[in-house]
Design a protein around this motif. Structure first.
Motif, PDB file in Angstrom:
ATOM      1  N   PRO A   1       0.810  -1.227   0.000  1.00 60.49           N
ATOM      2  CA  PRO A   1       0.000   0.000   0.000  1.00 60.49           C
ATOM      3  C   PRO A   1       0.842   1.275   0.000  1.00 60.49           C
ATOM      4  CG  PRO A   1      -0.879  -1.587   1.567  1.00 60.49           C
ATOM      5  CD  PRO A   1       0.437  -2.127   1.122  1.00 60.49           C
ATOM      6  N   TYR A   2       2.007   1.248   0.650  1.00 67.67           N
ATOM      7  CA  TYR A   2       2.873   2.422   0.691  1.00 67.67           C
ATOM      8  C   TYR A   2       3.630   2.592  -0.623  1.00 67.67           C
ATOM      9  CZ  TYR A   2       1.754   1.927   5.589  1.00 67.67           C
ATOM     10  OH  TYR A   2       1.072   1.802   6.774  1.00 67.67           O
ATOM     11  N   MET A   3       4.009   1.468  -1.257  1.00 62.89           N
ATOM     12  CA  MET A   3       4.631   1.546  -2.575  1.00 62.89           C
ATOM     13  C   MET A   3       3.678   2.196  -3.575  1.00 62.89           C
ATOM     14  SD  MET A   3       6.353  -2.243  -2.869  1.00 62.89           S
ATOM     15  CE  MET A   3       7.429  -2.945  -1.617  1.00 62.89           C
ATOM     16  N   LYS A   4       2.420   1.803  -3.520  1.00 62.35           N
ATOM     17  CA  LYS A   4       1.426   2.336  -4.456  1.00 62.35           C
ATOM     18  C   LYS A   4       1.085   3.789  -4.148  1.00 62.35           C
ATOM     19  CE  LYS A   4      -2.014  -0.529  -5.337  1.00 62.35           C
ATOM     20  NZ  LYS A   4      -3.074  -1.541  -5.129  1.00 62.35           N
ATOM     21  N   LYS A   5       1.175   4.151  -2.883  1.00 67.20           N
ATOM     22  CA  LYS A   5       0.807   5.502  -2.469  1.00 67.20           C
ATOM     23  C   LYS A   5       1.757   6.558  -3.027  1.00 67.20           C
ATOM     24  CE  LYS A   5      -0.469   7.988   1.779  1.00 67.20           C
ATOM     25  NZ  LYS A   5      -0.522   7.909   3.262  1.00 67.20           N
ATOM     26  N   ILE A   6       2.985   6.150  -3.407  1.00 69.50           N
ATOM     27  CA  ILE A   6       4.002   7.089  -3.862  1.00 69.50           C
ATOM     28  C   ILE A   6       3.779   7.540  -5.305  1.00 69.50           C
ATOM     29  CG2 ILE A   6       6.493   7.339  -4.320  1.00 69.50           C
ATOM     30  CD1 ILE A   6       7.000   5.303  -2.124  1.00 69.50           C
TER      31      ILE A   6
ATOM     32  N   ASP B   1      -1.089  -3.445  -9.370  1.00 67.03           N
ATOM     33  CA  ASP B   1       0.106  -3.386  -8.536  1.00 67.03           C
ATOM     34  C   ASP B   1       0.699  -1.986  -8.445  1.00 67.03           C
ATOM     35  OD1 ASP B   1       0.091  -6.074  -7.898  1.00 67.03           O
ATOM     36  OD2 ASP B   1       1.254  -6.645  -9.662  1.00 67.03           O
ATOM     37  N   HIS B   2      -0.046  -0.972  -8.898  1.00 71.65           N
ATOM     38  CA  HIS B   2       0.499   0.378  -8.912  1.00 71.65           C
ATOM     39  C   HIS B   2      -0.526   1.396  -8.446  1.00 71.65           C
ATOM     40  CE1 HIS B   2       4.351  -0.486 -10.856  1.00 71.65           C
ATOM     41  NE2 HIS B   2       3.688  -1.441 -11.485  1.00 71.65           N
ATOM     42  N   GLY B   3       0.005   2.537  -7.999  1.00 70.70           N
ATOM     43  CA  GLY B   3      -0.852   3.621  -7.562  1.00 70.70           C
ATOM     44  C   GLY B   3      -1.339   4.462  -8.716  1.00 70.70           C
ATOM     45  N   THR B   4      -2.333   5.284  -8.442  1.00 74.19           N
ATOM     46  CA  THR B   4      -2.929   6.124  -9.485  1.00 74.19           C
ATOM     47  C   THR B   4      -2.871   7.613  -9.177  1.00 74.19           C
ATOM     48  OG1 THR B   4      -5.110   5.893  -8.441  1.00 74.19           O
ATOM     49  CG2 THR B   4      -4.524   4.295 -10.164  1.00 74.19           C
ATOM     50  N   ASP B   5      -2.652   7.988  -7.918  1.00 70.33           N
ATOM     51  CA  ASP B   5      -2.708   9.414  -7.583  1.00 70.33           C
ATOM     52  C   ASP B   5      -1.587   9.846  -6.647  1.00 70.33           C
ATOM     53  OD1 ASP B   5      -3.551   8.058  -5.370  1.00 70.33           O
ATOM     54  OD2 ASP B   5      -5.466   9.109  -5.160  1.00 70.33           O
TER      55      ASP B   5
ATOM     56  N   ILE C   1       5.582   7.923 -13.084  1.00 74.09           N
ATOM     57  CA  ILE C   1       6.371   6.783 -13.529  1.00 74.09           C
ATOM     58  C   ILE C   1       6.096   6.498 -15.001  1.00 74.09           C
ATOM     59  CG2 ILE C   1       7.003   4.387 -13.075  1.00 74.09           C
ATOM     60  CD1 ILE C   1       7.415   6.294 -10.718  1.00 74.09           C
ATOM     61  N   THR C   2       7.170   6.291 -15.768  1.00 69.38           N
ATOM     62  CA  THR C   2       7.040   5.902 -17.164  1.00 69.38           C
ATOM     63  C   THR C   2       8.064   4.826 -17.472  1.00 69.38           C
ATOM     64  OG1 THR C   2       7.025   6.678 -19.457  1.00 69.38           O
ATOM     65  CG2 THR C   2       8.665   7.646 -17.991  1.00 69.38           C
ATOM     66  N   ALA C   3       7.868   4.124 -18.589  1.00 72.69           N
ATOM     67  CA  ALA C   3       8.830   3.093 -18.977  1.00 72.69           C
ATOM     68  C   ALA C   3       9.365   3.301 -20.378  1.00 72.69           C
ATOM     69  CB  ALA C   3       8.197   1.712 -18.881  1.00 72.69           C
ATOM     70  N   ASP C   4       8.778   4.181 -21.146  1.00 73.50           N
ATOM     71  CA  ASP C   4       9.260   4.351 -22.521  1.00 73.50           C
ATOM     72  C   ASP C   4       9.290   5.830 -22.901  1.00 73.50           C
ATOM     73  OD1 ASP C   4       6.585   4.761 -22.523  1.00 73.50           O
ATOM     74  OD2 ASP C   4       6.130   3.483 -24.239  1.00 73.50           O
TER      75      ASP C   4
END
Length: 250
Positions: free
Chosen positions: A30-35, A53-57, A62-65
């Motif tokens: 939950p803390y990883m996603k909160k960031i 597995d990821h946060g939204t707000d 975060i980007t990958a490309d």
């Protein structure tokens, strides 16, 4: 700017070793996603992101490309031809880091998304926030004892080696966040560490813990080098362009 989490197995091992479930993957998730939140720089989010597995707000984008190279796409395509040996990993931050996949970065709108841009800069004018620059913490200071345990709620700091030392007191707690090398250094300078080592340095031992400053493990990294076709763009071209740009703007 690389943005990856560790392996689920590592976090769960910490929880098992310490007897504290708070270190487990599920407890920390939950803390990883909160960031974080998905950056608009992403061209095709589904290629590397498992949304559950990821946060939204969160504050960090975060980007990958953000700057994909032709070589990257060729390497990803290779997983279709050799899936048994080099398996496709849709999201290397989902607890399993084995396989080939897109590497996530803290980039948003073409610029670095960092603790300064996303956390500090928006609130830099708050009256209850002080940012002290060109200053180094020299040690944390014991302020009392609770039960039989020493309490550290003050820090000593200085602006240079020869300048006077200052002292700041915390009402609740001090968070020590100075990395894998400087954190144990500060603890030992503060009298927290191995008695024999501190005694040799003339430092009074306040907490005898032989593990402080020990067991550092470096990150192993292996590089595979090979030639590519002349029409294939690699990171070497980008690095060369950045090098020339930096030289021309000195």
């Amino acid at each position: 700017m690389g943005w990856t989490r560790g392996s689920r197995d590592d976090y769960d091992l910490w929880a098992s070793f310490t007897g504290d479930d708070g270190w487990s993957w599920d407890a920390l998730m939950p803390y990883m996603k909160k960031i974080e939140h998905p950056s608009p720089d992403n061209k095709n989010l589904s290629n590397f992101w498992i949304s559950s597995d990821h946060g939204t707000d969160g504050p960090i984008g975060i980007t990958a490309d953000a700057a994909p190279a032709l070589f990257s796409s060729l390497l990803i395509d290779y997983t279709n031809d050799s899936s048994s040996e080099f398996a496709w990993n849709q999201d290397i931050s989902s607890g399993n880091e084995l396989g080939l996949g897109w590497f996530p970065w803290t980039i948003e709108n073409g610029a670095r998304s960092s603790s300064w841009t996303q956390y500090l800069r928006p609130v830099v004018n708050r009256t209850n926030l002080d940012i002290i620059t060109n200053t180094q913490i020299t040690r944390i200071v014991q302020t009392g004892i609770e039960g039989k345990q020493p309490i550290f709620r003050a820090v000593e700091f200085a602006m240079s080696k020869s300048s006077p030392r200052g002292l700041l007191h915390a009402k609740r707690e001090i968070i020590l966040s100075t990395g894998a090398v400087v954190s144990p250094q500060l603890l030992m300078l503060s009298g927290i560490g191995d008695y024999a080592t501190l005694s040799e340095l003339g430092i009074k031992t306040l907490v005898n813990n032989s593990n402080v400053g020990q067991h550092l493990q470096d990150q192993a990294r292996l590089a595979a080098v090979w030639q590519v076709a002349p029409n294939v763009t690699t990171l070497a071209v980008i690095q060369y362009q950045i090098f020339n740009f930096s030289r021309s703007h000195r």
